[in-house]
Design an enzyme around this catalytic site. Structure first.
Site, mmCIF file in Angstrom:
data_model
loop_
_atom_site.group_PDB
_atom_site.id
_atom_site.type_symbol
_atom_site.label_atom_id
_atom_site.label_comp_id
_atom_site.label_asym_id
_atom_site.label_seq_id
_atom_site.Cartn_x
_atom_site.Cartn_y
_atom_site.Cartn_z
ATOM 1 C CB SER A 185 45.658 -0.068 19.199
ATOM 2 O OG SER A 185 46.020 1.249 19.486
ATOM 3 C CG ASP A 241 46.587 2.952 12.684
ATOM 4 O OD1 ASP A 241 47.323 2.089 12.179
ATOM 5 O OD2 ASP A 241 46.534 3.171 13.910
ATOM 6 C CG HIS A 279 49.415 1.174 15.357
ATOM 7 N ND1 HIS A 279 48.213 1.854 15.420
ATOM 8 C CD2 HIS A 279 49.654 0.753 16.626
ATOM 9 C CE1 HIS A 279 47.763 1.860 16.675
ATOM 10 N NE2 HIS A 279 48.623 1.191 17.414
#
Length: 346
Positions: free
Chosen positions: A182, A105, A73
């Protein structure tokens, strides 16, 4: 279910330290400082130029001479201009996207001329112990080269995914994790990677993609650009005391099949529950002889122990009787479910 976090002494669980260029080593003898020095040159700031100026940023880390890992993402909005990486040495590199997998992801980037200071971090192939100290390295809110400290609060968590499918076997931590973290590494005090940080859950606790899942997905992304996930084609829910009593289980355990996707591998093999009839439907209590107590265990087994084309033996309770059935898994199709809005971090 989210486990409780635990407080410890020292810096304290959930403490966060942002390091400057000099990382302040004036006689400090700290295991956190040592890990930081040994790993931070392999952690990068990922900057993405997206369409109509809607780019984003996140983190990543080097795994070998050419490749960097991040979250899917983080780079999903990237255009043909590629992805820009900034290293702790202030060097910039343009990276190309080698492969992406929205279901886990994860994404892999290629760097043709890796800085000399950056070396590959080792991803372990085991789960960390609950209560073990870990450090999250990355760029929260774009603050480069930051470190936060905490413990492993839980394992085998199930996370929402941008694909609509769930991400199994995730690591839960109380190390502060914020947008921008992230894709960065969650590391042990020995500098080993225990997971790929996932900051898209929107909670006051942190998560990381399991190292065991990462070790299955990443080699395929490097080799083929994609990863084929096993697919059974069912929706399940936990078995509580009411359902257990209705289907004749002594204990509230297993998962109730509530939907079977037409033409999926489980079609004509498993029977879904009929709404309003709690005694109907199969309850899966084991897979390949391994007990299934909840959804997380079933998802983790499928993700970590099986592949498309494998045949699994399911122990089910149907109309009060225990029996064994077999399902030959297929490759997961593109999701038809509404997508979870985890878009590029800023």
């Amino acid at each position: 279910m989210i486990g409780a976090t635990v407080a410890v002494g020292g810096l304290g669980v959930g403490s966060s330290v942002a390091q400057d260029e000099g990382d302040g080593d004036d006689g400090v003898d700290s295991p956190y400082t040592a890990v930081y020095r040994d790993t931070i040159d392999s952690v990068v700031l990922v900057t993405v130029a997206g369409p109509r100026g809607r780019g984003g940023l996140g983190s990543g880390f080097v795994i070998d001479e050419q490749h960097v890992v991040t979250n899917d993402h983080v780079v999903s909005s990237a255009t043909d201009d590629g992805v820009e990486l900034q290293f702790n040495t202030e060097e910039w590199r343009t990276a190309s996207i080698v492969g992406t997998d929205p279901y886990s992801d994860l994404a892999v980037l290629r760097v043709e001329n890796m800085p000399d200071a950056a070396s590959g971090l080792s991803i372990v192939d085991r789960e960390p112990a609950i209560g073990q100290e870990v450090l999250a390295l990355g760029n929260p809110f774009g603050l480069d080269a930051s470190i936060s400290q905490g413990i492993v609060s839980g394992v085998d968590r199930v996370l929402p995914s941008p694909s609509g499918f769930s991400i199994p076997a995730a690591i839960q931590t109380d190390a502060p994790v914020n947008p921008g973290n992230s894709g960065g590494p969650l590391v042990s005090l020995e500098g080993e990677v225990f997971g790929v940080v996932f900051a898209g859950a929107g909670q006051a606790i942190g998560f990381a993609i399991s190292p065991r899942l990462a070790n299955r997905v990443l080699p395929a992304l490097i080799e083929d650009g994609t990863y084929e996930h096993p697919y059974m084609g069912v929706a399940v829910q936990p078995v509580g005391p009411e359902i257990a009593d209705a289907v004749g289980l002594e204990d509230a355990t297993g998962v109730l099949v509530v939907e079977v996707v037409p033409d999926a591998p489980a079609a004509d093999v498993l029977e879904p529950a009929i709404p309003g009839q709690p005694s109907s439907g199969d309850v899966i209590v084991a897979i390949d002889g391994q007990q299934v107590q909840n959804q997380a265990q079933l998802l983790s087994y499928l993700a970590l122990e099986t592949a498309p084309g494998d045949t699994v033996a399911l122990t089910v309770v149907r109309s009060g009787d225990e029996q064994s059935v077999e399902v030959t898994l297929d490759s997961r199709p593109e999701s038809q479910l509404p997508q979870t809005p985890i878009g590029p971090e800023r």
